[in-house]
Design a protein around this motif. Structure first.
Motif, short mmCIF file in Angstrom:
data_model
loop_
_atom_site.label_atom_id
_atom_site.label_comp_id
_atom_site.label_asym_id
_atom_site.label_seq_id
_atom_site.Cartn_x
_atom_site.Cartn_y
_atom_site.Cartn_z
N LYS A 188 50.47 31.39 -7.34
CA LYS A 188 51.40 32.52 -7.21
C LYS A 188 52.56 32.23 -6.26
O LYS A 188 53.65 32.77 -6.43
CB LYS A 188 50.65 33.76 -6.73
CG LYS A 188 49.67 34.33 -7.74
CD LYS A 188 48.98 35.56 -7.18
CE LYS A 188 48.01 36.16 -8.18
NZ LYS A 188 47.32 37.36 -7.64
N GLN A 224 54.61 37.05 -0.55
CA GLN A 224 54.30 37.22 -1.96
C GLN A 224 55.16 38.31 -2.60
O GLN A 224 55.58 38.18 -3.76
CB GLN A 224 52.82 37.55 -2.15
CG GLN A 224 52.36 37.48 -3.60
CD GLN A 224 52.45 36.08 -4.18
OE1 GLN A 224 51.78 35.16 -3.71
NE2 GLN A 224 53.29 35.88 -5.19
N ASN A 228 57.43 37.64 -5.83
CA ASN A 228 57.27 38.51 -7.00
C ASN A 228 58.60 39.14 -7.40
O ASN A 228 58.91 39.27 -8.59
CB ASN A 228 56.24 39.60 -6.72
CG ASN A 228 54.82 39.07 -6.60
OD1 ASN A 228 54.55 37.93 -6.98
ND2 ASN A 228 53.94 39.87 -6.06
#
Length: 263
Positions: A188, A224, A228
């Motif tokens: 990720k 994150q 994203n």
């Protein structure tokens, strides 16, 4: 102190005379300066005992001192050219045992990342742990930890100006001397093509967008969250292709080879 192992101090290198974007550390994101955001983000760490801004004796850096006083952050004034020595002296000024080194051009730095590398560092007998030995994380989330005693040793070992400009480069380019550990990004976060550092006016406009979207929803947005956002809005992503970036590894090697020839 993390499990009473010693005092962990985050040092933030900051000065007003950046060649590409002077005054960048005091540029505004959602009503607070770049530097204040970094201090506040690191201040949420579970393990960092103190934060010290490592700035210079140059009078142009007086506004940085004013900010530090206003927000109650420790500061140290040292050499403008010898960044390694400045960081070392800053750490010693607050009696640090370990340094978590952060630069003032990373306004999205994530305390969660710093805490993770601190945990990794104390999981074994390491001299240096970071997420940059192998580049897997986006630029702008760089974080690293090493003992003050190691940096003091490096300060005595090398006179290479590249080593003194890039604080920890000597450590992680000498794996035969030091025990290193790299934190590799998971799937990720594995986007090394992303760059979220404050070096140009274009960077400022880019990061300003990130803050206006994320900070106003959650002041403690994560790394994150940033990744994203960029995946969701690819038009925002900065390209690294045309980045005018010096190669410190090449400079380090060239200086060493030249110096050895003159001995």
């Amino acid at each position: 102190m993390y499990n009473n192992r010693g005092k962990i101090v985050a040092t933030i290198e900051a000065r007003m005379t950046s060649s590409r974007l002077p005054g960048k550390v005091l540029m505004d994101f959602c009503g607070k300066t770049d530097l204040q955001h970094i201090v506040e983000r690191l201040g949420r760490s579970k393990y960092i005992d103190e934060i010290v801004v490592a700035t210079t004796i140059n009078e142009e850096d007086d506004p940085i001192i004013d900010l530090c006083k206003n927000i109650g952050c420790k500061y140290y004034r040292g050499s403008e050219e010898d960044v390694l020595l400045r960081v070392l002296e800053a750490a010693k000024s607050v009696e640090a045992d370990y340094i978590v080194e952060i630069t003032g051009d990373c306004p999205v730095t994530d305390w969660r990342h710093s805490d993770h590398i601190i945990e990794m560092f104390f999981s074994g007998e390491y001299d240096y742990v970071s997420n940059t030995i192998e580049r897997t994380f986006p630029r702008g989330f760089d974080t690293q930890i090493f003992p003050v005693r190691i940096l003091a040793e490096v300060n005595e070992i090398t006179q290479n100006p590249v080593d003194h400009e890039h604080v920890s480069i000597y450590i992680y380019t000498h794996p035969e001397k030091y025990k290193l550990l790299n934190w590799k990004a998971d799937e990720k976060m594995n986007h090394p093509q992303f760059e979220i550092t404050l070096d140009t006016i274009e960077d400022y406009e880019f990061i300003k967008q990130i803050y206006e979207i994320l900070y106003l929803k959650d002041f403690d947005f994560s790394a994150q969250d940033v990744v994203n956002l960029l995946i969701k809005h690819p038009h925002m992503i900065k390209s690294l292709e045309n980045t005018d970036r010096k190669d410190p590894f090449k400079e380090q090697k060239e200086w060493k080879e030249k110096h050895e020839k003159t001995i």
